[in-house]
Design a protein around this motif. Structure first.
Motif, mmCIF file in Angstrom:
data_model
loop_
_atom_site.group_PDB
_atom_site.id
_atom_site.type_symbol
_atom_site.label_atom_id
_atom_site.label_comp_id
_atom_site.label_asym_id
_atom_site.label_seq_id
_atom_site.Cartn_x
_atom_site.Cartn_y
_atom_site.Cartn_z
ATOM 1 N N ASN A 1 -4.984 3.871 5.223
ATOM 2 C CA ASN A 1 -4.188 2.643 5.209
ATOM 3 C C ASN A 1 -3.181 2.665 4.073
ATOM 4 O O ASN A 1 -2.869 1.641 3.494
ATOM 5 N N PHE A 2 -2.686 3.867 3.744
ATOM 6 C CA PHE A 2 -1.631 3.997 2.749
ATOM 7 C C PHE A 2 -0.391 3.233 3.227
ATOM 8 O O PHE A 2 -0.241 3.009 4.427
ATOM 9 N N PRO A 3 0.527 2.881 2.321
ATOM 10 C CA PRO A 3 1.747 2.181 2.760
ATOM 11 C C PRO A 3 2.467 2.986 3.842
ATOM 12 O O PRO A 3 2.680 4.178 3.697
ATOM 13 N N GLY A 4 2.786 2.337 4.949
ATOM 14 C CA GLY A 4 3.553 3.000 6.008
ATOM 15 C C GLY A 4 2.766 3.916 6.908
ATOM 16 O O GLY A 4 3.317 4.496 7.844
ATOM 17 N N ARG A 5 1.467 4.052 6.666
ATOM 18 C CA ARG A 5 0.686 5.027 7.434
ATOM 19 C C ARG A 5 0.776 4.791 8.945
ATOM 20 O O ARG A 5 0.891 5.714 9.718
ATOM 21 N N MET A 6 0.707 3.524 9.383
ATOM 22 C CA MET A 6 0.747 3.268 10.830
ATOM 23 C C MET A 6 2.164 2.992 11.331
ATOM 24 O O MET A 6 2.346 2.506 12.448
ATOM 25 N N GLY A 7 3.164 3.319 10.509
ATOM 26 C CA GLY A 7 4.555 3.191 10.944
ATOM 27 C C GLY A 7 5.422 2.435 9.966
ATOM 28 O O GLY A 7 6.303 2.993 9.336
ATOM 29 N N SER A 8 5.152 1.134 9.825
ATOM 30 C CA SER A 8 6.005 0.289 8.979
ATOM 31 C C SER A 8 5.449 0.176 7.564
ATOM 32 O O SER A 8 4.254 -0.079 7.369
ATOM 33 N N LYS A 9 6.330 0.350 6.587
ATOM 34 C CA LYS A 9 5.921 0.218 5.185
ATOM 35 C C LYS A 9 5.486 -1.209 4.867
ATOM 36 O O LYS A 9 4.804 -1.464 3.892
ATOM 37 N N GLN A 10 5.961 -2.163 5.680
ATOM 38 C CA GLN A 10 5.647 -3.572 5.407
ATOM 39 C C GLN A 10 4.336 -4.025 6.066
ATOM 40 O O GLN A 10 3.844 -5.105 5.788
#
Lengths: 194, 432
Positions: free
Chosen positions: B395-404
């Protein structure tokens, strides 16, 4: 291997993971095609959240808009640099962006190994935390043989010790794992034709 | 001095009788696995270093499983599959699971198990950090980069540094609402994202050995999220039964010595475990589900090598049966075998696929899908500020696509319970 590495610093925090170094959506480009691989430079560190991009202030792009190379040659990181996936695109993209050394308190294992075996740049570990003292844009010199990093500021300079490269120094000196293995007689000495 | 399971397997693949942590040794490789994201780069280095006409060291030992960017219109991603296909043909590789054919499998770590490539006692390297999943079979398995993989393709060997071993023992019995995902999130939260760096994570205890093979894979899968080099669960009858159904190849069961040395030992009481999540943006950002219960979510995602196996969907189906989801819910079977099981196997008289459809979930095709974001048109990928509860691994920033977007990692029970209510929900509300 260069004896002296000079350039300005780009400073990042702890636990910079490979999705921040090169977001997965960009992992589609060829690493061997000279034109296509430039994209890795363009998108290097593009996944770092704005606040952490170029400490201490943040908000500084590693590679400027429309460019494929960074103005910086040395990355200063905190703990566990390069954690996450095994994608070799991560160290490769930093090299393609022009990075010569990554200096961090500690590295994640696969990223460190990929950096050494692929010969992308030298990963140095430091005994002390540096990310609070070195600012993005500071001019730095690394003396590889001495294992020292010097931070130059107006009228003065400060020198930091780097941890010895230890057992991987032979691979780093050779250039990469293939050159090391050739020297050691583990694989045939000349690349085969083609 | 005695050896741990990791040390036993590494010694067995080296030219030494015994090894100790810190030794740098060359070992023989039993299986090299690669996929569509790292395969093309690996092939490129292999040809550059060994020559365009070179043959791989042993075609029986190379396994290529495209799984990351499969159902996309991205032309570069599709071109990468073509490179794998051409290489498999040129090298006459028997284990290439091609996209768009009946051979296609999906997520490599589960496909390795299901196709009989995981065998106790062996050494498996893969160009994917979650290769540690295969340690569930009592084998040494770890992730590497393209360069190391290309070296193996040409030589069948690789240097490794023998890791120290950590031992995690769970005694007693897990409560019925606890899954392996809760256990690995608990342990990562306890030791941190670098808590096992350069180390092997060995699992032990009755509670662990009572886990199914799929649950054992979940446990080993996320060793890398603690920085671990590999994970290991000793092989037992369950392992042998699973393996024998899927391969005739021989294997070797090793045991840790009684006087093996561990750099870390921790014993947990299994009955005291509680459902946990990892809050954004790190897998070690642990909280009990009860502590974050009520947090509003926009999406529930059940899939990936970590949480997209049949066992994971069976757990989700038990909660979703007869219910409606309150938020977008994505179901992504890891492999075609899991997909087939969803259509054929039933819970209380209804197939799993019908349970999910009737609950209002959306079903994707077998692949890594949105676990790692991927090309813009990837199924289930985040594009905005979505709050997601997910059975995936990072669950790093942006891991699933969006940084937000914000990702909470959770077990399939917790992801399903939360899908029903639209907020993070303790599965104990549904499992009595």
């Amino acid at each position: 291997m260069e004896d002296i590495i000079e350039g300005t610093a780009y400073v990042l925090g702890d636990d910079v993971d490979t999705d921040q170094i090169i977001p997965a959506e960009h992992l589609v480009y060829s690493l061997s095609d000279p034109e296509e691989r430039k994209n890795y430079g363009k998108y290097a560190l593009s996944g770092v959240p704005v606040d952490g991009a170029g400490l201490p202030d943040g908000g500084k792009n590693f590679v400027n808009e429309g460019r494929f190379e960074s103005d910086h040659k040395i990355i200063i990181g905190g703990k566990n640099f390069g954690c996450g996936s095994s994608r070799e695109h991560a160290p490769a993209c930093l090299k393609i962006a022009g990075i010569k050394a990554v200096v961090a308190e500690s590295f994640a294992r696969i990223f460190y190994r990929n950096s050494v075996d692929g010969g992308f740049f030298i990963p140095f570990e430091t005994p002390a935390q540096m990310i609070k003292d070195i600012r993005t844009g500071d001019r730095l010199t690394i003396d590889v043989a001495k294992g020292e990093l010097t931070q130059h500021s107006e009228g003065s300079s400060k020198t930091w010790p780097l941890k010895p490269l230890g057992e991987v120094s032979e691979i780093i000196k050779a250039g990469n794992i293939f050159e090391y293995a050739r020297k050691a007689g583990l694989i045939p000495s000349a690349k085969s034709a083609g | 001095m005695g050896m741990t399971l990791t040390e036993k397997i590494l010694a067995d693949h080296s030219d030494q009788d015994t090894v100790v942590p810190g030794d740098n040794i060359w070992i023989d490789v039993d299986v090299l696995m690669t996929h569509d994201v790292c395969g093309p780069g690996t092939i490129g280095i292999f040809k550059e270093q060994f020559g365009a006409e070179s043959k791989v060291w042993d075609k029986e030992k190379v396994v290529i499983i495209p799984d990351h960017y499969i159902f996309t219109s991205d032309t570069h991603a599709n071109r990468n599959i073509d490179i794998l296909r051409a290489f498999a043909k040129e090298q006459s590789l028997p284990y290439y699971y091609d996209v768009g054919t009946k051979d296609y499998k999906g997520v490599c770590h589960l496909a390795l198990a299901q196709e009989g490539h995981n065998r106790p006692g062996e050494v498996l390297f893969g160009t994917d950090s979650h290769t540690c999943t295969s340690g569930a079979f009592g084998m040494f398995a770890t992730g590497i980069g393209n360069t190391d993989a290309a070296f193996i393709l040409g030589t069948g060997k690789l240097w490794v540094k023998v890791p120290e071993s950590m031992r995690f023992e769970f005694t007693g019995e897990f409560p019925p609402y606890i899954m392996a995902k809760d256990i690995i999130l608990q342990v990562i939260g306890d030791i941190g994202v670098a808590g096992a760096t350069y180390r092997a994570m060995e699992w032990a205890g009755d509670a662990i050995m009572n886990f199914s093979m799929e649950e054992r894979m979940t446990l080993c899968n996320m060793a890398i999220e603690a920085g671990g080099k590999n994970a290991l669960i000793p092989a037992d009858e369950k392992t042998e039964e699973y393996v024998k159904q899927r391969t005739d190849k021989p294997y070797k069961i090793h045991r840790a010595d009684a006087d093996a040395k561990y750099c870390f030992n921790k014993t947990y009481n299994a009955s005291e475990m509680e459902p946990v999540v990892a809050k954004p943006h790190s897998p070690d950002n642990k909280a009990k589900v009860s502590e974050v219960a009520g947090t509003k979510i926009d999406r529930s995602y059940i899939g990936s090598c970590t949480g997209g196996k049949f066992t994971d969907f069976l757990a989700a189906a038990k909660l979703l049966k007869g219910k409606k989801v309150a938020v977008d819910t994505f179901i992504v079977p890891a492999t075609t075998e899991v997909e087939k099981d969803l259509h054929e196997k039933k819970w209380e008289g209804e197939t799993l696929i019908d349970i999910f459809k009737n609950a209002g979930a959306t079903i994707g095709e077998p692949s890594c899908a949105a676990c790692l974001g991927g090309p813009k048109d990837t199924f289930g990928r985040t594009h905005g500020t979505e709050v997601v509860i997910s059975t995936t691994n990072r669950n790093f920033p942006g891991r699933m696509g969006s940084k937000q977007s914000e990702v909470y990692l959770a077990s399939p029970y917790t992801a399903a319970a939360s899908a029903i209510t639209g907020k993070i929900t303790d599965p104990r509300e549904f499992i009595k």
